[in-house]
Design a protein around this motif. Structure first.
Motif, PDB file in Angstrom:
ATOM      1  N   SER A 256      16.809 -10.777   9.105  1.00 38.29           N
ATOM      2  CA  SER A 256      15.647 -10.719   7.865  1.00 38.29           C
ATOM      3  C   SER A 256      15.599  -9.873   6.981  1.00 38.29           C
ATOM      4  O   SER A 256      16.235  -8.815   7.109  1.00 38.29           O
ATOM      5  N   SER A 257      15.258 -10.204   5.663  1.00 36.27           N
ATOM      6  CA  SER A 257      15.126  -9.450   4.662  1.00 36.27           C
ATOM      7  C   SER A 257      13.833  -8.445   4.509  1.00 36.27           C
ATOM      8  O   SER A 257      13.834  -7.799   3.501  1.00 36.27           O
ATOM      9  N   ASP A 258      13.184  -8.453   5.573  1.00 29.55           N
ATOM     10  CA  ASP A 258      11.879  -7.940   5.659  1.00 29.55           C
ATOM     11  C   ASP A 258      12.173  -6.393   5.417  1.00 29.55           C
ATOM     12  O   ASP A 258      11.135  -5.680   5.274  1.00 29.55           O
ATOM     13  N   ALA A 259      13.329  -6.045   6.154  1.00 26.74           N
ATOM     14  CA  ALA A 259      13.652  -4.549   6.204  1.00 26.74           C
ATOM     15  C   ALA A 259      13.742  -3.903   4.974  1.00 26.74           C
ATOM     16  O   ALA A 259      13.746  -2.518   4.830  1.00 26.74           O
ATOM     17  N   ALA A 260      14.100  -4.626   3.880  1.00 30.22           N
ATOM     18  CA  ALA A 260      14.038  -3.925   2.410  1.00 30.22           C
ATOM     19  C   ALA A 260      12.854  -3.381   1.983  1.00 30.22           C
ATOM     20  O   ALA A 260      11.727  -3.839   2.643  1.00 30.22           O
ATOM     21  N   GLY A 261      12.855  -2.332   1.397  1.00 33.44           N
ATOM     22  CA  GLY A 261      11.695  -1.596   1.048  1.00 33.44           C
ATOM     23  C   GLY A 261      10.709  -2.178   0.042  1.00 33.44           C
ATOM     24  O   GLY A 261       9.474  -2.141   0.107  1.00 33.44           O
ATOM     25  N   ASP A 262      11.134  -3.222  -0.575  1.00 35.48           N
ATOM     26  CA  ASP A 262      10.150  -3.646  -1.722  1.00 35.48           C
ATOM     27  C   ASP A 262      10.566  -5.338  -2.102  1.00 35.48           C
ATOM     28  O   ASP A 262      11.791  -5.628  -1.337  1.00 35.48           O
ATOM     29  N   TRP A 263       9.514  -5.851  -3.008  1.00 32.77           N
ATOM     30  CA  TRP A 263       9.683  -7.344  -2.945  1.00 32.77           C
ATOM     31  C   TRP A 263      11.464  -7.540  -3.668  1.00 32.77           C
ATOM     32  O   TRP A 263      11.873  -8.712  -3.271  1.00 32.77           O
ATOM     33  N   VAL A 264      11.522  -6.866  -4.810  1.00 37.16           N
ATOM     34  CA  VAL A 264      12.851  -7.204  -5.317  1.00 37.16           C
ATOM     35  C   VAL A 264      14.148  -7.106  -4.487  1.00 37.16           C
ATOM     36  O   VAL A 264      15.031  -7.862  -4.393  1.00 37.16           O
ATOM     37  N   SER A 265      14.111  -5.909  -3.667  1.00 33.25           N
ATOM     38  CA  SER A 265      15.209  -5.764  -2.745  1.00 33.25           C
ATOM     39  C   SER A 265      15.347  -6.792  -1.674  1.00 33.25           C
ATOM     40  O   SER A 265      16.524  -7.070  -1.188  1.00 33.25           O
ATOM     41  N   GLN A 266      14.063  -7.179  -1.294  1.00 35.34           N
ATOM     42  CA  GLN A 266      14.048  -8.480  -0.430  1.00 35.34           C
ATOM     43  C   GLN A 266      14.713  -9.750  -0.793  1.00 35.34           C
ATOM     44  O   GLN A 266      15.307 -10.269  -0.276  1.00 35.34           O
ATOM     45  N   GLN A 267      14.292  -9.909  -2.109  1.00 38.74           N
ATOM     46  CA  GLN A 267      14.704 -11.219  -2.691  1.00 38.74           C
ATOM     47  C   GLN A 267      16.296 -10.862  -3.025  1.00 38.74           C
ATOM     48  O   GLN A 267      17.299 -11.916  -2.606  1.00 38.74           O
ATOM     49  N   ILE A 268      16.905  -9.878  -3.271  1.00 35.95           N
ATOM     50  CA  ILE A 268      18.201  -9.643  -3.213  1.00 35.95           C
ATOM     51  C   ILE A 268      18.952  -9.638  -1.977  1.00 35.95           C
ATOM     52  O   ILE A 268      20.057 -10.461  -1.702  1.00 35.95           O
ATOM     53  N   LEU A 269      18.329  -9.086  -0.960  1.00 35.49           N
ATOM     54  CA  LEU A 269      18.872  -9.171   0.403  1.00 35.49           C
ATOM     55  C   LEU A 269      18.834 -10.541   0.914  1.00 35.49           C
ATOM     56  O   LEU A 269      20.042 -10.911   1.589  1.00 35.49           O
ATOM     57  N   GLN A 270      17.776 -11.338   0.736  1.00 37.83           N
ATOM     58  CA  GLN A 270      17.958 -12.823   1.100  1.00 37.83           C
ATOM     59  C   GLN A 270      18.803 -13.594   0.766  1.00 37.83           C
ATOM     60  O   GLN A 270      19.533 -14.540   1.149  1.00 37.83           O
ATOM     61  N   ALA A 271      19.088 -13.314  -0.876  1.00 34.49           N
ATOM     62  CA  ALA A 271      20.240 -13.861  -1.449  1.00 34.49           C
ATOM     63  C   ALA A 271      21.473 -13.563  -0.772  1.00 34.49           C
ATOM     64  O   ALA A 271      22.366 -14.832  -0.538  1.00 34.49           O
ATOM     65  N   LEU A 272      21.690 -12.590  -0.343  1.00 33.62           N
ATOM     66  CA  LEU A 272      23.018 -12.256   0.155  1.00 33.62           C
ATOM     67  C   LEU A 272      23.211 -12.681   1.383  1.00 33.62           C
ATOM     68  O   LEU A 272      24.190 -13.219   2.109  1.00 33.62           O
ATOM     69  N   LEU A 273      22.121 -12.740   2.310  1.00 34.61           N
ATOM     70  CA  LEU A 273      22.028 -13.587   3.612  1.00 34.61           C
ATOM     71  C   LEU A 273      22.425 -14.867   3.718  1.00 34.61           C
ATOM     72  O   LEU A 273      23.058 -15.421   4.322  1.00 34.61           O
ATOM     73  N   ASP A 274      21.762 -15.503   2.492  1.00 33.57           N
ATOM     74  CA  ASP A 274      21.836 -17.133   2.293  1.00 33.57           C
ATOM     75  C   ASP A 274      23.315 -17.377   2.096  1.00 33.57           C
ATOM     76  O   ASP A 274      23.753 -18.349   2.688  1.00 33.57           O
ATOM     77  N   GLN A 275      23.879 -16.468   1.226  1.00 33.21           N
ATOM     78  CA  GLN A 275      25.382 -16.566   0.707  1.00 33.21           C
ATOM     79  C   GLN A 275      26.160 -16.483   2.236  1.00 33.21           C
ATOM     80  O   GLN A 275      26.946 -17.334   2.359  1.00 33.21           O
TER      81      GLN A 275
END
Length: 689
Positions: free
Chosen positions: A59-78
């Motif tokens: 999950s990208s929820d571990a990222a500290g803020d919304w922008v970091s969550q979006q970046i992490l989620q994109a990496l996970l999707d890739q």
């Protein structure tokens, strides 16, 4: 770099061998060995599914803020996309039994991506990993620590056969039966990877260092396009972090070609690579234009003309600037403004120069403030630079411009063009460039494809073009000097893989040498290597097409094919073209494989009508129709291939354009299994007899 042993553009995922087979060296019980390999394949597939499920559970929820969550989620999707398991694609295609004394496993299965089990033990090693290089490079003379190399054959994703080479015993390398069957297997749909069949000299190109620009002159069927794509995949694997920031881009000749190659990189686990055309970079401009005019616009001689046209918009300052703050007035005299403009002009790009002019004027005003005892800071300078008096002066002296504004004035104003051209263009060339009926403004102007390259050049003179880490350019021989400059700007601090065939140059401005191409790209130190040995096109077909080479590219060595292809060529007079086309198409439909009916562009509608009784499609410039029987305009045939090719009216293909013989050479080399040439008119003299 020697390039005599090359692999074809084939898909190693299935073998035509319907039953298990093995070389005598496989051991006393080949069936048991094959069963063991099938079990390893099943275990590997299960492990890959577990890896993908684990990636999906993160999950990208571990990222500290919304922008970091979006970046992490994109990496996970890739990551999830890269771990997709394609049912018809084997996870591994080779195996190395190693005798080297090191920490690596004694047995390694080589495949398209890395797969490990729940204890992180490798089940499949990525083909790009350093240890996998031995699969492509090991030989009896240099086993590279490998005692046995095994190759696998597949059918529909099921492992069906294997072959062994005992390198440690000095076993001579022989032509692989699995490889031969794959070459001759009918194919359809998009291009497939050749990762299982890369040959040693192709591997040298694929694994060339990131900093090295590589230019590949490849005859038809030598796999140059596949080598370029696999090089992109290798560089992304080896320099993941660096290229993730700077990016990799594939540039092809048209959208049909991009659609054809679109599946290769995703099959290798690379899902984040931009694939586009030159028009996609420079703008989809399509206004019709005479080839002679496009040739002038594509010539590098026009660069200084554009540069003068841009800087001629700067006018000599005739007045200073007066800035008022409260009751205080601060003036910069006209001669000081002229000195500032002169010091900036030509020393920077146009846009930064304009910004610098405002800042220099503001600085002079701040100096005057300090002389009066004030203590202004940087915020005050920025406010002065944005003030109305300064902005008005900058707009008068150094106006804000767009590339379209500059080019519009250049092509619609005869006096301005003459002043900008000086001696770089002749009077006749200037007359040809001028629009006969200019648009009312640059906003309503209709631009040609050649204009797109000129505007890109101007755009870089105004603001620096962002750069990429690596660029792969296919069919580069067809690009003008200005188009090459546009691509070179995008890898000016990176590198490129340049692919093409001088003999297949079909544009009026086609390059005559790769030295010329690399110079326009700004990559003059690139290494040029030539591929002449191919597998894809049958020898009988390739020898027939090569009769055109002395006329289109006399300096190139004639290509060779390892496939004899006896009976693959048929050249037939056709008193009734419609009847002959219908007969040839019906004959091709009775056999396995894809069929391309390649005709002069102007004849597409007529030929489609002749084949109306057969289920077929017409290939469009924007996409590849996945249909068994296609009518293909000759102008779109480059880079594509079909099992069976029917060419109608070679004489009309030649007559349709200035480099028609080169176009015909392209058309005649699209066949993988058979070529049928139908003609009602006399064949070109080079093909007679």
């Amino acid at each position: 770099m020697p390039t005599d042993r090359l692999a074809p553009d084939i898909d190693p995922t299935s073998s035509t061998a319907p039953a298990p087979a093995a070389t005598p060296e496989a051991g006393p019980d080949p069936a048991a060995a094959l069963a063991a390999e099938r079990e390893h394949l099943a275990v590997s597939r299960a492990a890959l599914r577990a890896m993908r499920e684990h990636a999906q559970s993160l999950s990208s929820d571990a990222a500290g803020d919304w922008v970091s969550q979006q970046i992490l989620q994109a990496l996970l999707d890739q990551r999830v996309a890269a771990l997709a398991d394609h049912a018809g694609t084997p996870l591994f295609f080779g195996r190395l039994d190693r005798s080297a004394d090191d920490d690596l496993p004694a047995t390694i299965h080589v495949g398209r991506r890395h797969v490990h089990d729940d204890r992180s033990r490798p089940l499949v090693i990525d083909w790009r990993a350093p240890v996998s290089r031995a699969f492509y490079q090991a030989s009896p003379a240099d086993p590279m620590g490998v005692s046995r190399r095994r190759r696998f054959g597949y059918h529909g994703g099921e492992l069906t056969a294997f072959e062994d080479e005992h390198l440690g015993q000095g076993q001579a390398l022989q032509q692989s039966r699995i490889l031969t069957e794959e070459i001759e297997r009918p194919r359809s749909g998009p291009m497939r990877d050749i990762v299982a069949t890369i040959q040693p000299d192709q591997d040298e190109i694929v694994r060339a260092d990131l900093a090295q620009t590589v230019c590949v002159q490849g005859a038809p069927g030598t796999g140059k396009t596949a080598v370029g794509l696999h090089r992109a995949a290798y560089l992304l694997f080896t320099h993941r972090e660096k290229l993730a920031r700077s990016g990799v881009m594939i540039v092809g000749p048209n959208r049909a070609f991009l659609s054809y190659i679109s599946s290769v990189l995703p099959a290798l686990g690379e899902v984040k690579v931009d694939q586009t055309t030159v028009a996609g970079i420079l703008g989809e401009h399509s206004a019709p234009e005479e080839p002679a005019v496009s040739t002038i616009k594509g010539d590098a001689r026009i660069v200084p003309v554009l540069e003068r046209a841009l800087w001629m918009h700067i006018v000599k300052p005739v007045e200073g600037v007066l800035f008022t703050k409260g009751v205080n007035r601060y003036r910069v005299a006209d001669h000081e403004v002229r000195e500032i403009v002169a010091s900036l002009r030509g020393t920077t790009r146009y846009g930064p120069g304009r910004a610098a002019l405002a800042q220099r004027l503001a600085h002079q005003i701040l100096v005057r403030m300090e002389q009066r005892g004030e203590s202004p800071d940087d915020r005050v300078q920025d406010a002065v630079a944005r003030s109305k008096p300064v902005r008005q002066l900058v707009d008068r002296v150094w106006p804000k411009l767009t590339p379209a504004q500059v080019l519009y004035r250049l092509l619609s104003d005869a006096e301005f063009l003459a002043a900008a051209a000086k001696d770089d263009l002749t009077a006749d060339e200037r007359a040809a460039l001028l629009w006969a009926r200019p648009a009312k403004s640059f906003r309503s102007a209709k631009w040609s494809a050649a204009d797109g390259a000129l505007m890109d050049e101007l755009a870089d003179m105004i603001e620096r073009t962002p750069v990429l880490g690596h660029l792969v350019v296919d069919e580069a021989q067809d690009l003008s000097a200005m188009q090459l400059r546009a691509l070179g700007r995008r890898c000016r601090t990176g590198s490129a893989t340049v692919l093409g065939d001088i003999a297949q140059g079909t544009t009026p401005w086609s390059a005559r040498s790769w030295t010329e191409v690399l110079a326009h790209l700004g990559l003059a130190d690139g290494a040029v290597t030539e591929l002449t040995l191919g597998f894809r096109v049958p020898r009988e077909v390739l020898d027939y097409a090569a009769r055109l080479l002395p006329s289109v590219a006399p300096d190139l060595a004639a290509p060779r094919s390892l496939r004899p292809g006896a009976g693959s060529l048929s050249v037939r007079p056709a008193p009734d073209l419609a009847a002959s086309l219908a007969e040839a198409a019906a004959e091709a439909l009775s056999r396995e494989g894809s069929i391309g009916v390649i005709v002069p562009d102007a004849s597409v509608a007529a030929v489609s009508g002749m084949l109306s009784h057969l289920d077929h499609r017409v290939l469009s410039p924007d996409s590849v129709e996945e249909h068994r029987l296609l009518v293909v305009p000759a102008g779109l045939a480059k880079g594509l291939e079909y099992d069976h090719v029917i060419v109608a009216e070679p004489a009309d293909i030649v007559a349709a354009e200035p480099r028609g013989l080169a176009r015909l050479y392209v058309v005649l080399t699209r066949a993988v299994t058979s070529l049928t040439v139908l003609h009602t008119k006399d064949l070109p003299a080079q093909l007679a007899g």
